[in-house]
Design an enzyme around this catalytic site. Structure first.
Site, PDB file in Angstrom:
ATOM      1  N   ASP A   1      42.084  30.556  43.022  1.00 60.19           N
ATOM      2  CA  ASP A   1      41.179  30.772  43.822  1.00 60.19           C
ATOM      3  C   ASP A   1      39.671  30.291  43.601  1.00 60.19           C
ATOM      4  O   ASP A   1      38.270  30.815  43.356  1.00 60.19           O
ATOM      5  CB  ASP A   1      40.979  32.718  43.648  1.00 60.19           C
ATOM      6  CG  ASP A   1      41.441  33.578  44.391  1.00 60.19           C
ATOM      7  OD1 ASP A   1      41.758  32.753  45.761  1.00 60.19           O
ATOM      8  OD2 ASP A   1      42.514  34.511  44.794  1.00 60.19           O
TER       9      ASP A   1
ATOM     10  N   GLU B   1      45.466  42.071  39.084  1.00 63.77           N
ATOM     11  CA  GLU B   1      44.639  40.928  39.627  1.00 63.77           C
ATOM     12  C   GLU B   1      43.511  42.635  39.437  1.00 63.77           C
ATOM     13  O   GLU B   1      43.749  43.067  41.355  1.00 63.77           O
ATOM     14  CB  GLU B   1      44.543  40.320  40.843  1.00 63.77           C
ATOM     15  CG  GLU B   1      43.628  40.064  41.799  1.00 63.77           C
ATOM     16  CD  GLU B   1      43.342  39.379  42.691  1.00 63.77           C
ATOM     17  OE1 GLU B   1      41.946  38.528  42.810  1.00 63.77           O
ATOM     18  OE2 GLU B   1      44.201  39.173  43.497  1.00 63.77           O
TER      19      GLU B   1
END
Length: 641
Positions: free
Chosen positions: A387, A309
């Site tokens: 998210d 990420e």
């Protein structure tokens, strides 16, 4: 759901073939039959590349996927019970979001023990069973690895904060206080973190501050300490790889190396004493050294797949070093510029929604579709995760009558035809939507949502409070975390038999669920099943093909060409091409000149798939106007399926 048919293929024989795929008794067999047809042109590249490039990854958020024991929390046995569903969808690898033992201050991204499982999710043995059951179905399993920080309850941190002389003191980042001109104690720097709070918390017992980029419950590990790094590799990676998992999605992977001078950053938002400072902890001076070491010592010996990420990246040139095969760092990364469209930034104004246009989205997608060309790097494809808000609510049309399903299918066509490794998030395949606007802040459970809302309240500005709530209704992480909708008749949408679930089930679960869509040719779910098969069958175009954007300034049409490295059979020097054209609006739009776009004769144009039904597929007469939220894929060759 009662929508139109999902697709029309080139020949009657192909229609029959795909109709057979709807039959439940044949679905699993047919998928594997198509997946392993290596004789066709489009399959030639599959044997030359790592499995994960053409693989379909599916992210499971365990708290919300399937509850097996009636406690209101999803769990690993519940996931195991649904593996056939994932295999039938066309999933190659399950990505399991954090399940390690945790106080759950940030839904498992605050790990208390890397070698234990949070009890409501199950046990270590359940993970072993999950791994085995995935492998039996020809699927892989990757775990979510959180090693930028731990929980304050982790034994490492408890030792570290026990005294300044403890052997693990330097496993975290501790600094003495500063004092202002009034003699008042202030933090070591003025940095502001990701959850609307300063990055430093005072520890009364040892009279120092510790660093945390996220919540105070999540102290950052000190990757500068070699003993700490080795413990990370041994306890969090090798432990699980030895048990058979296939790799990791690696959280916050570019934040391990901080700028060690620890100085203040300029004041960019005078509302706060603490200031956004991502330049002090993203892509730091030793980050590539750390990742290469991690890969060499913990991942490569197992052949483990890694997807990192990345956040706060300036552009493709900064991303490429992480994914260059020659550098031996990460296999893939997530870059967030497209999925963060609409947000006001990562810090104070994050949830002040900023409208954008389709050309802006096209620009971001094109940049990260093309940056790997001529390199040894790789890219990823995704538009949902844990998210962010739901894709159809952000990029499609989830509220207009009749357009929810149409726009969901267009988004599926878009994702399935982009170059790179495809990642789906649970519920994306049935078109799950954002939480209803009528839900109040009390229904938002996420620490980030509540922190930003509380920050807005403390400002005393009614306008800021309302703007923040509006942004949360579009962008909040909570939208992706509501329970999965399995059916429209059972309690809590088939997610759980509990009296109460950890988070509310969506009001629209009776209309949007797996049971209602299964076997319905016009459903979002069945369209996803088909388009994933086509993606693999024509992998040379859709997984590996080069990307060329067209009509970039068009506010309603999204058009691009995918070109293979493989020639059309019998036409040396003429590459296989696909033209993807989508109407991203409520209004009818004209079709482009398909023949000219593909550079071929009219009789060589073939319609591979459309997101609607009722369109004949005998060549150029299919080049009619595009209806609201309609997408098509044309080829410059006769497809062989």
């Amino acid at each position: 759901m009662h929508s139109h048919g999902a697709e029309t293929l080139v020949e009657n024989a192909n229609r029959v073939y795909y109709a057979n795929l709807y039959a439940k008794d044949h679905r699993h067999k047919t998928f594997h039959g198509l997946h392993h047809q290596a004789s066709h042109d489009g399959q030639q590249l599959l044997g030359k590349e790592p499995w994960w490039k053409a693989g379909v990854f599916y992210q499971v958020y365990p708290a919300s996927f399937k509850d097996s024991n009636g406690d209101g929390w999803g769990d690993i046995p519940g996931l195991i019970s649904k593996l056939n569903y994932l295999a039938d969808l066309g999933v190659d690898c399950v990505w399991l979001s954090p399940v390690f033992d945790s106080p759950q201050q940030d839904m498992g991204y605050d790990v208390r023990d890397y070698q234990s499982i949070y009890a409501p999710y199950g046990t270590v043995e359940d993970v072993d069973t999950l791994t085995s059951e995935c492998h039996k179905r020809g699927m892989k399993l990757i775990l979510d690895l959180v090693v930028n920080h731990t929980s304050i309850e982790h034994i490492w941190f408890r030792e570290s904060r026990s005294s300044r002389t403890n052997s693990k003191r330097n496993w975290y980042i501790w600094k003495p206080p500063r004092y202002n001109e009034k003699g008042e104690r202030i933090p070591p720097t003025n940095w502001r973190g990701y959850f609307a709070c300063p990055t430093w918390t005072w520890d009364e017992a040892t009279q120092e501050y510790y660093l945390h980029l996220y919540a105070p419950d999540q102290p950052d590990l000190n990757w500068e300490n070699k003993e700490c790094r080795e413990a990370i590799y041994e306890d969090t990676m090798r432990f699980w790889l030895d048990r058979g998992v296939d790799g990791f999605r690696i959280d916050t992977v570019n934040k391990y190396s901080k700028r060690t001078e620890y100085v203040d950053v300029p004041v960019t938002d005078p509302r706060w004493e603490s200031q956004p400072a991502p330049e002090m902890w993203c892509n730091g001076p030793r980050i590539h050294e750390f990742i290469r070491e991690m890969t060499a010592q913990a991942l490569a010996p197992y052949g483990a797949v890694s997807v990192g990420e990345l956040s706060n990246m300036a552009g493709p040139t900064d991303v490429l070093p992480y994914v260059s095969a020659a550098r031996r760092e990460l296999d893939m990364v997530f870059e967030f510029s497209m999925i963060r469209l609409g947000t006001g930034g990562g810090f104070g104004p994050k949830y002040i929604y900023r409208p954008y246009t389709l050309p802006t989205l096209k620009e971001h997608v094109a940049r990260f579709q093309t940056f790997i060309e001529g390199t040894d790097g790789w890219t990823t494809v995704f538009c949902e995760n844990h998210d962010n808000g739901r894709a159809v609510s952000r990029f499609g049309d989830a509220s207009s009558p009749g357009l929810w399903a149409r726009s969901s299918r267009v988004l599926a066509l878009w994702q399935a035809t982009l170059t790179g490794t495809l990642f789906l998030y649970q519920g994306q395949e049935i078109g799950m939507v954002n939480m209803p606007e009528t839900w109040g802040i009390e229904d938002y459970k996420d620490v980030e949502s509540r922190s930003f809302y509380e920050d807005a309240l403390q400002s005393g500005s009614t306008e800021l409070r309302d703007q923040t709530m509006n942004g949360l209704r579009i962008l909040a992480r909570d939208h992706s975390r509501i329970p999965f909708q399995w059916d429209g008749n059972s309690k809590h949408a088939g997610f759980s038999d509990a009296d109460e679930t950890w988070m509310r089930v969506h009001d629209r679960y009776k209309d949007i669920n797996v049971a209602r869509q299964t076997g319905d040719p016009g459903s979002v779910l069945e369209f996803w099943r088909h388009i994933l098969k086509l993606r693999k069958h024509f992998a040379d175009l859709f997984v590996y093909g080069s990307f060329r954007s067209r009509e970039d300034a068009d506010l309603n049409r999204y058009v691009y060409i995918k070109e293979s490295s493989i020639d059309i059979r019998g036409r040396a020097g003429v590459k296989r091409k696909a033209l993807v054209i989508m109407n991203w609006s409520k209004d009818t739009q004209s079709c482009v000149d398909v023949r000219a776009a593909l550079g071929c004769q009219e009789h060589e144009v073939h319609l591979l798939i459309t997101s609607l039904d009722g369109i004949q597929t005998n060549g150029v007469e299919t080049q009619t106007a595009l209806g609201p939220w309609e997408g098509r894929v044309y080829l410059n060759f006769q497809p062989r399926i």
